[in-house]
Enzyme design. Structure first.
Site, PDB file in Angstrom:
ATOM      1  N   CYS A  60      -7.606 -24.435  18.035  1.00  0.00           N
ATOM      2  CA  CYS A  60      -8.632 -25.181  18.486  1.00  0.00           C
ATOM      3  C   CYS A  60      -8.280 -26.728  18.688  1.00  0.00           C
ATOM      4  O   CYS A  60      -8.997 -27.335  19.456  1.00  0.00           O
ATOM      5  CB  CYS A  60      -9.521 -25.045  17.441  1.00  0.00           C
ATOM      6  SG  CYS A  60     -10.352 -23.684  17.115  1.00  0.00           S
ATOM      7  N   CYS A  84     -13.411 -26.449  13.977  1.00  0.00           N
ATOM      8  CA  CYS A  84     -12.172 -25.798  13.315  1.00  0.00           C
ATOM      9  C   CYS A  84     -10.921 -26.620  13.667  1.00  0.00           C
ATOM     10  O   CYS A  84     -10.614 -27.014  14.806  1.00  0.00           O
ATOM     11  CB  CYS A  84     -11.907 -24.409  13.874  1.00  0.00           C
ATOM     12  SG  CYS A  84     -10.413 -23.606  13.372  1.00  0.00           S
ATOM     13  N   CYS A 140      -7.727 -25.841  13.214  1.00  0.00           N
ATOM     14  CA  CYS A 140      -6.771 -25.032  13.373  1.00  0.00           C
ATOM     15  C   CYS A 140      -5.796 -25.451  14.793  1.00  0.00           C
ATOM     16  O   CYS A 140      -6.433 -25.943  15.356  1.00  0.00           O
ATOM     17  CB  CYS A 140      -6.843 -23.485  13.575  1.00  0.00           C
ATOM     18  SG  CYS A 140      -7.246 -22.868  15.162  1.00  0.00           S
ATOM     19  N   HIS A 163      -6.137 -18.329  15.262  1.00  0.00           N
ATOM     20  CA  HIS A 163      -7.296 -18.962  14.977  1.00  0.00           C
ATOM     21  C   HIS A 163      -8.157 -17.913  13.901  1.00  0.00           C
ATOM     22  O   HIS A 163      -8.781 -18.491  13.139  1.00  0.00           O
ATOM     23  CB  HIS A 163      -8.241 -18.864  16.166  1.00  0.00           C
ATOM     24  CG  HIS A 163      -9.742 -19.327  15.947  1.00  0.00           C
ATOM     25  ND1 HIS A 163     -10.238 -20.749  15.435  1.00  0.00           N
ATOM     26  CD2 HIS A 163     -10.823 -18.680  15.897  1.00  0.00           C
ATOM     27  CE1 HIS A 163     -11.607 -20.467  15.275  1.00  0.00           C
ATOM     28  NE2 HIS A 163     -11.828 -19.249  15.602  1.00  0.00           N
ATOM     29  N   ASP A 196       0.847  -1.182   0.075  1.00  0.00           N
ATOM     30  CA  ASP A 196      -0.032   0.155  -0.056  1.00  0.00           C
ATOM     31  C   ASP A 196       0.979   1.073  -0.013  1.00  0.00           C
ATOM     32  O   ASP A 196       2.224   1.118   0.290  1.00  0.00           O
ATOM     33  CB  ASP A 196      -0.866   0.123   1.283  1.00  0.00           C
ATOM     34  CG  ASP A 196      -2.181   0.999   1.002  1.00  0.00           C
ATOM     35  OD1 ASP A 196      -2.319   1.366   0.138  1.00  0.00           O
ATOM     36  OD2 ASP A 196      -2.817   1.079   2.058  1.00  0.00           O
ATOM     37  N   ASP A 251      -8.538  -6.987   2.257  1.00  0.00           N
ATOM     38  CA  ASP A 251      -7.465  -7.042   3.546  1.00  0.00           C
ATOM     39  C   ASP A 251      -7.973  -6.095   4.550  1.00  0.00           C
ATOM     40  O   ASP A 251      -8.868  -5.284   4.521  1.00  0.00           O
ATOM     41  CB  ASP A 251      -6.208  -6.058   3.011  1.00  0.00           C
ATOM     42  CG  ASP A 251      -6.366  -4.452   2.994  1.00  0.00           C
ATOM     43  OD1 ASP A 251      -7.174  -4.004   2.121  1.00  0.00           O
ATOM     44  OD2 ASP A 251      -6.110  -3.773   4.171  1.00  0.00           O
TER      45      ASP A 251
END
Ligand code: ZN
Length: 383
Positions: A315, A310, A312, A341, A90, A272
């Site tokens: 988790c 989940c 991940c 997460h 950016d 984003d």
């Protein structure tokens, strides 16, 4: 460079591939924010493991520290931060007008104090393109003037017209530098940014102007800054109707789960936001049944993971009770688990969205996801 593969038959959702010098990015996609080449609490390699194919950082802040020349000497931004996937840069328009160090803005550029050295600096559209050449980013964003969300009509018009003039200068300088072989990344793409506040007419005019400059992609800027959700959607829809559908369309600063699903349906390809990590640090965690506020005492003995479906690492490994405790006892450690997460949740959602567009059930997924995410009893205000 950008190829569309599937178009949803009910909504305007579409799936495709953005080719960059550092590999393909499947669209629609979400970019975690790594402003100073570092995402808060998550390493670049972890971002990849969480399903990230592209990130966005800030060209101006890296110019301020450690210096774009140093990054170039060290092999460019990908090597510097060990992230061999797509990197968007950016321009810094957002920071420049919001930071306390801002001095002034004119048609020539922006004047401010370098936040690290406190020296006065003058950043121009040309300078931002030069910084991008040194970084070797995959996508350079044109310098824009983002007006304040609640600015007067005159202020928003002036900022939009200035953004257009700066877009022309960025386009010209980027072409010149690339033709001279000045970039560390000779496949670097350049995206233009359309502005226009919440005025439909001005949004349309800005989209038409930016569309005429032959950028590689188009961003819808200046939203998610304090306007209502309806104003945000209307402004984005007005510009989507005009921006070239053959090019990627990026809605800047948007990243709540519900907004991602809704805006994909409008035809956005790229997003984003600091939303997932910022909320994780406040203890707000995404689940398929809506967000939960892990700071609440009711989680003290809750032995479930944040989200039972989940997969991940957070988790799989830890209970809500433990994370609730760590958030109070060792908050920086908790920031890591919780940010991982939330980023995984978003990247998994985007992956499901892409699959559903390809297989023709995006509208069903949208209804099911929003139905669950928004209708559950909310212990906190919906993100
Ligand atoms: Zn998880």
């Amino acid at each position: 460079m950008f190829a569309l593969h599937n178009q949803d038959s009910v909504t305007s959702a579409r799936a495709g591939t953005l080719q960059t010098a550092h590999g393909p990015v499947q669209t629609p996609f979400f970019m975690p924010v790594a402003t100073k080449a570092s995402a808060k609490s998550i390493s670049p390699q972890e971002l990849i493991r969480l399903g990230t194919e592209a990130i966005i950082l800030n060209a101006y802040l890296l110019h301020a520290m450690p210096g774009s020349g140093i990054i170039r000497e060290l092999g460019g931004i990908h090597q510097f931060m060990n992230f061999e996937k797509a990197i968007f840069a950016d321009s810094g328009g957002f920071q420049m007008i919001r930071e306390k160090l801002f001095i002034g803005i004119s048609d020539k550029g922006v004047r401010f104090h370098n936040p690290f050295t406190l020296q006065r600096e003058h950043i121009t559209p040309e300078k931002v393109m030069q910084i991008n050449m040194d970084l070797g980013s995959d996508v350079a964003m044109a310098l824009d003037h983002m007006p304040p969300a609640k600015g007067s009509d005159d202020m928003i018009l002036a900022a939009t017209l200035r953004t257009h003039q700066w877009a022309i200068r960025c386009r010209k300088e980027h072409d010149r530098l690339k033709s001279e072989g000045a970039s560390l990344n000779n496949k670097q793409l350049l995206f233009g940014i359309a502005q226009g506040g919440t005025s439909k007419q001005l949004r349309e005019k800005s989209a038409a102007f930016i569309n005429s400059l032959d950028f590689d992609g188009h961003a819808i800027g200046g939203l998610a800054t304090g306007e209502s959700k309806e104003e945000m959607y209307d402004a984005a829809i007005a510009q989507l109707a005009i921006l070239d559908p053959a090019k990627p369309r990026y809605l800047m600063g948007v990243g709540s789960p519900a907004d991602l699903v809704k805006c994909v349906a409008y035809g956005i390809d790229c997003f984003d936001s600091v939303f997932p990590t910022q909320h994780a640090r406040r203890g707000t965690l995404f689940t398929l049944n809506g967000p939960i506020d892990l700071t609440k005492g009711k989680f003290q003995k809750d032995t479930r993971p944040i989200d039972e479906s989940c997969p991940c690492e957070t988790c799989k490994s830890y209970t809500r009770a433990y994370l609730h405790h760590v958030l109070k006892a060792e908050k920086y450690t908790a920031f890591h688990y919780l940010s991982c997460h939330n980023i995984y949740f978003i990247q998994d959602l985007m992956s499901e969205i892409r699959k559903s567009i390809a297989d023709g059930y995006f509208n069903e997924l949208k209804k099911e996801f929003l139905g669950k995410y928004q209708s559950a009893k909310q212990p906190i205000k919906l993100p």
